[in-house]
Design an enzyme around this catalytic site. Structure first.
Site, mmCIF file in Angstrom:
data_model
loop_
_atom_site.group_PDB
_atom_site.id
_atom_site.type_symbol
_atom_site.label_atom_id
_atom_site.label_comp_id
_atom_site.label_asym_id
_atom_site.label_seq_id
_atom_site.Cartn_x
_atom_site.Cartn_y
_atom_site.Cartn_z
ATOM 1 N N ASP A 362 -1.483 43.768 62.586
ATOM 2 C CA ASP A 362 -2.551 44.032 61.620
ATOM 3 C C ASP A 362 -2.888 45.531 61.534
ATOM 4 O O ASP A 362 -2.728 46.263 62.500
ATOM 5 C CB ASP A 362 -3.790 43.246 62.094
ATOM 6 C CG ASP A 362 -4.775 43.009 60.985
ATOM 7 O OD1 ASP A 362 -4.611 43.600 59.904
ATOM 8 O OD2 ASP A 362 -5.708 42.216 61.207
ATOM 9 N N ASP A 473 0.397 35.283 59.288
ATOM 10 C CA ASP A 473 -0.838 34.854 59.954
ATOM 11 C C ASP A 473 -1.779 34.156 58.974
ATOM 12 O O ASP A 473 -1.571 34.175 57.752
ATOM 13 C CB ASP A 473 -1.515 36.095 60.553
ATOM 14 C CG ASP A 473 -2.349 35.773 61.779
ATOM 15 O OD1 ASP A 473 -2.682 34.599 61.986
ATOM 16 O OD2 ASP A 473 -2.680 36.721 62.518
ATOM 17 N N ASN A 475 -6.118 33.363 59.212
ATOM 18 C CA ASN A 475 -7.178 33.529 60.203
ATOM 19 C C ASN A 475 -8.549 32.964 59.887
ATOM 20 O O ASN A 475 -9.559 33.526 60.293
ATOM 21 C CB ASN A 475 -7.301 35.022 60.546
ATOM 22 C CG ASN A 475 -6.250 35.440 61.544
ATOM 23 O OD1 ASN A 475 -6.024 34.743 62.526
ATOM 24 N ND2 ASN A 475 -5.581 36.549 61.289
ATOM 25 N N CYS A 521 1.761 31.891 62.451
ATOM 26 C CA CYS A 521 0.610 32.228 63.283
ATOM 27 C C CYS A 521 -0.630 31.775 62.540
ATOM 28 O O CYS A 521 -0.665 31.765 61.307
ATOM 29 C CB CYS A 521 0.560 33.736 63.521
ATOM 30 S SG CYS A 521 -0.818 34.270 64.556
ATOM 31 N N GLY A 523 -4.409 32.534 63.813
ATOM 32 C CA GLY A 523 -5.339 32.836 64.896
ATOM 33 C C GLY A 523 -4.743 32.304 66.191
ATOM 34 O O GLY A 523 -5.396 31.590 66.937
ATOM 35 N N GLY A 524 -3.444 32.618 66.406
ATOM 36 C CA GLY A 524 -2.700 31.984 67.496
ATOM 37 C C GLY A 524 -2.190 30.650 67.001
ATOM 38 O O GLY A 524 -1.521 30.563 65.982
ATOM 39 N N ASP A 529 2.781 23.186 64.015
ATOM 40 C CA ASP A 529 3.153 21.830 63.630
ATOM 41 C C ASP A 529 4.554 21.825 63.048
ATOM 42 O O ASP A 529 5.146 22.871 62.781
ATOM 43 C CB ASP A 529 2.147 21.276 62.609
ATOM 44 C CG ASP A 529 2.029 22.189 61.402
ATOM 45 O OD1 ASP A 529 3.011 22.308 60.649
ATOM 46 O OD2 ASP A 529 0.949 22.799 61.205
ATOM 47 N N ASP A 543 -3.767 32.837 70.727
ATOM 48 C CA ASP A 543 -4.255 34.205 70.887
ATOM 49 C C ASP A 543 -4.595 34.482 72.348
ATOM 50 O O ASP A 543 -4.945 35.605 72.703
ATOM 51 C CB ASP A 543 -5.498 34.437 70.011
ATOM 52 C CG ASP A 543 -5.110 34.885 68.599
ATOM 53 O OD1 ASP A 543 -3.936 35.242 68.397
ATOM 54 O OD2 ASP A 543 -5.985 34.861 67.712
ATOM 55 N N GLU A 609 5.949 49.043 87.134
ATOM 56 C CA GLU A 609 5.850 47.995 86.103
ATOM 57 C C GLU A 609 6.939 48.158 85.046
ATOM 58 O O GLU A 609 7.496 47.179 84.565
ATOM 59 C CB GLU A 609 4.469 48.035 85.441
ATOM 60 C CG GLU A 609 3.377 47.441 86.320
ATOM 61 C CD GLU A 609 1.981 47.675 85.743
ATOM 62 O OE1 GLU A 609 1.103 46.838 86.015
ATOM 63 O OE2 GLU A 609 1.764 48.680 85.044
HETATM 64 C C1 GLA Z 1 -4.723 36.786 64.674
HETATM 65 C C2 GLA Z 1 -3.416 36.684 65.425
HETATM 66 C C3 GLA Z 1 -3.287 37.849 66.379
HETATM 67 C C4 GLA Z 1 -3.345 39.130 65.604
HETATM 68 C C5 GLA Z 1 -4.630 39.195 64.792
HETATM 69 C C6 GLA Z 1 -4.625 40.380 63.855
HETATM 70 O O1 GLA Z 1 -5.808 36.577 65.515
HETATM 71 O O2 GLA Z 1 -3.307 35.472 66.090
HETATM 72 O O3 GLA Z 1 -2.085 37.753 67.117
HETATM 73 O O4 GLA Z 1 -2.224 39.212 64.761
HETATM 74 O O5 GLA Z 1 -4.833 38.027 64.021
HETATM 75 O O6 GLA Z 1 -5.778 40.468 63.104
#
Ligand code: GLA
Length: 723
Positions: A362, A473, A475, A521, A523-524, A529, A543, A609
């Site tokens: 984003d 995505d 959201n 995607c 919001g995760g 499905d 997420d 790391e």
């Molecule tokens: C959603 C997605 C995140 C990210 C944000 C960006 O929450 O699941 O991985 O891409 O939007 O706004």
């Protein structure tokens, strides 16, 4: 194999049998679904005179026949079955009874496809089409059954046609009904919330109706449209388990009912809540597909059927089987705050560790400096990225990385050029203030002109640079669902028409950009499905990137969906969502059982790391096929305090046992993990360090070292000697 004989319809897959019959009056009665068995299961139908269970008019067998008491194939309402119906309609005279009777059937080679809707495919599959008709109203249904014999999968879909002379309004058009002449089963649903999706909940089916569903316009974080019914004593390895997945991504209902006579009914389909669909004479409505599997090797056996079928018969395109790249996603590293140079620097550090794809999340477009603005304006923000995407993609490419981009096509911000030009394109009810979600509105994708305008913008930007991956995505939940394009009496169609519009764009996208790897995607994992998996072979699972929570999320998701579908990344610590700090190794082991990547700023990693990241990626690559395509076993429920799962090569030549311990306790008991389904006679070497027979490993187990600290990860790579 489909057999039709004496009005008995038998669908055999390699290990299962599904059967129903049309009786002399045209009623379609379900007789059997379970492990493969030859036979005429009409003998299981029992007839009795039951009080308050009505009888169809003028039947020779009179009072012992009732739709209320018999297992059915496609039950309607209003004519004697009082359980949850799968089809309901209202006719021009106001009546609402539907009585569908068998007319004819057809068996076809190949599997049916559904116009505008996602569906499983199968070159070697067969289709049974069963035609039903209500003699009083002319309403008819074409029940479609796809038999994917080798995959042990049976699919269903329905086309409903108004064969009458006046309009009819469907008020419920479900996809699947599964009646069992038994009441002793458990139901498992996959429930949760944003950042904690698909947690399994298992309980005995109780008298009455229990249902899960979504009215959010999306499958939802709250409930998944994949559900399981199983024997009370079914385990991961034993007992009979049935799975039912809806190949759909919008509002749904999955309801389980235990009736007065201890029969169980499962219905699944578009949620009837708020739904209606008007058919003019001659018009047809197509209900989405549902896919069913049954295994007598318990829940593990059932899951493996879905995993294989999804990989081979649902996911499409170049990327369905091509090795997926290890990616670095910029979201948790930068959120909205980045410059081209910073992105390139991060990509450089990632390339150094072996990352193959940089995904700019984003914030790259319009005036998108935070999540309150900019959606709908799919042109590059040149303040952040001077010269557009091409120079950035080129610089990333010069580092040896592919370039990917985040988009959210269904949305619009009030503060955007698109909204200022077309405020009427958002879903909202005239005269009512719009309900907001993440400060954004949903575009009315039921309207072709809205979809076309967004798609034109997206095509332009996607063609402006060398883009190999897109994260699509979505959201917010849908509210104020009202389309300016529909007459008042048909607003009940808006949510499904919106979903069909989204599918139309996804279809165009996969057709026009076949080389782009698409990741779904919402919001995760709010739209995780089988509908979405038809278009994108992987979906961002949640997420929540905390590896401890992910153990449970990925465990739940694995009941219906394969590892190759689950987006999973190693993120920074303390974790953004939980503030928990887990070892790098643990984060890697958990993310590897998903489509692997990183969601952090690699410039901020310590040299140790970075070295771990390099060896983690090398290990992932080495074990790729086993991890992504191996047969999956859930060895424990992570809620037990020990998470363990296994991927096994189909020929059992190797297996990977993954373990993550839970919260450590002082002076704790010893832990042992028991691999499964190895070749008992063969000798396996374990991490190249010691060897034992498959039987000794399975029944004696692998003793775990007593590591101090919480959530310690271990992997045991078992390789058959002499293989
Ligand atoms: C959603 C997605 C995140 C990210 C944000 C960006 O929450 O699941 O991985 O891409 O939007 O706004």
């Amino acid at each position: 194999m489909i057999q039709v004989k004496d009005s008995l319809f038998t669908l055999h897959t390699a290990h299962t049998t599904y059967q129903f019959a049309a009786d002399g009056n045209g009623f379609l009665l379900h007789t059997y679904y379970g492990p493969r068995a030859e036979g005429d299961f009409r003998r299981l139908l029992r007839f009795a005179d039951r009080g308050f269970s009505p009888n169809p008019n003028a039947l020779a067998d009179g009072r012992v026949f009732s739709l209320d008491t018999l297992p059915q194939e496609y039950p309607a309402s209003g004519v004697g079955d009082f359980r949850v119906p799968v089809i309901e309609a209202r006719f021009a005279d106001g009546s609402a009874a539907v009585d569908l009777r068998f007319e004819r059937c057809e068996v076809r080679k190949g599997k049916y496809a559904l116009e505008g809707l996602p569906a499983f495919r199968g070159d070697d599959a067969e289709t049974l089409a069963v035609y039903l008709r209500d003699p009083c109203t002319g309403l008819s249904a074409e029940l479609l059954y796809g038999v994917l014999e080798d995959s042990d999968l049976i699919t269903r879909a329905v086309r409903i046609t108004n064969g009458g002379s006046a309009p009819v309004t469907l008020t419920n058009a479900g996809s699947l009904c599964l009646d069992f002449a038994r009441g002793d089963m458990d139901v498992i649903t996959f429930d949760g919330r944003h950042t904690m999706e698909r947690i399994p909940h298992r309980r005995a089916v109780a008298p009455g109706v229990q249902s899960v569903g979504s009215g959010r316009g999306i499958t939802s974080h709250q409930h998944n449209n994949f559900v399981v019914l199983c024997d009370h004593d079914a385990t991961e390895t034993s007992g009979v388990a049935y799975g039912a997945a809806l190949v759909y991504s919008g509002n749904f209902r999955a309801a389980v009912e235990r009736s007065q006579f201890d029969h169980i009914r499962l219905v699944s389909g578009i949620s009837p809540q708020g739904f209606s669909w008007t058919l003019a004479p001659g018009e047809t409505f197509t209900a989405p597909e549902a896919a069913m599997a049954c295994s007598n090797e318990g829940l593990g056996g059932m899951s493996r059927i879905f995993h294989a079928a999804i990989r081979s018969h649902l996911c499409r395109g170049e990327w369905a089987h091509k090795p997926r790249p290890v990616l670095l996603n910029t979201w948790e590293a930068f959120y909205f705050d980045f410059t081209a140079d910073e992105v390139v620097e991060a990509a450089k550090a990632a390339a150094d560790a072996g990352v193959e794809l940089l995904v700019l999340d984003d914030g790259w477009f319009g005036n998108r400096c935070d999540d309150r603005r900019g959606l709908g304006d799919w042109f590059v923000n040149e303040e952040k990225l001077p010269g557009g995407l091409a120079p950035l993609a080129k610089r990333i490419g010069d580092l040896g990385l592919a370039f990917g981009l985040w988009i959210e096509p269904e949305m619009v911000s009030e503060d955007s050029e698109l909204y200022r030009a077309h405020p009427d394109w958002a879903l909202r009810i005239p005269g009512r203030p719009a309900t907001m979600g993440r400060s954004q509105l949903v575009l009315d994708f039921s309207r072709p002109e809205v979809r076309d305008a967004v798609y034109a913008q997206l095509c332009k930007v996607l063609r402006s640079a060398d883009i190999r991956y897109v994260k699509w995505d979505m959201n917010r939940s849908l509210t104020d669902v009202w389309s300016a394009a529909l007459p008042a009496g048909r607003e009940g169609e808006a949510a499904h028409r919106w979903m069909l519009g989204v599918y139309d764009l996804l279809e165009r996208f996969t057709r026009d950009f076949p080389h782009i790897l698409l990741e779904g995607c919402c919001g995760g994992g709010g739209r995780f499905d089988c509908g979405i998996l038809y278009y994108s072979p992987q979906i961002w699972t949640s997420d929540n990137t905390d590896a401890a929570d992910r153990l449970l999320i990925q465990y739940g998701t694995s009941f219906g969906y394969p590892v190759s579908a689950m987006g999973a990344h190693v993120s920074a610590v303390p974790n953004e969502q939980t503030h928990r700090t887990l070892p790098f190794e643990t984060r890697g082991v958990v993310a590897m059982s998903g489509t692997f990547g990183y969601e952090l700023d690699p410039r901020k990693l310590t040299p140790e790391e970075r070295a771990d990241m390099r060896s983690q990626i090398a290990r992932f690559r080495e074990l790729y096929d086993l991890l992504q395509n191996g047969e999956y076993d859930r060895l424990t429920d992570p809620r037990s305090g020990l998470a363990a799962w296994q991927q096994t090569a189909p020929d059992k030549s190797e297996a990977l046992v993954n373990v993550v311990t839970g919260l450590t306790r002082s002076n704790d008991a010893f832990l042992t993990v028991y691999p499964r389904r190895l070749d008992a006679e063969a000798v396996y070497s374990v991490n190249g360090e010691w060897s034992d027979t498959g039987a000794a490993l399975m029944y004696g187990g692998i003793p775990l070292p007593q590591e101090k600290g919480d959530f310690r990860a271990m992997q045991f790579h078992l390789v058959r000697e002499g293989a």
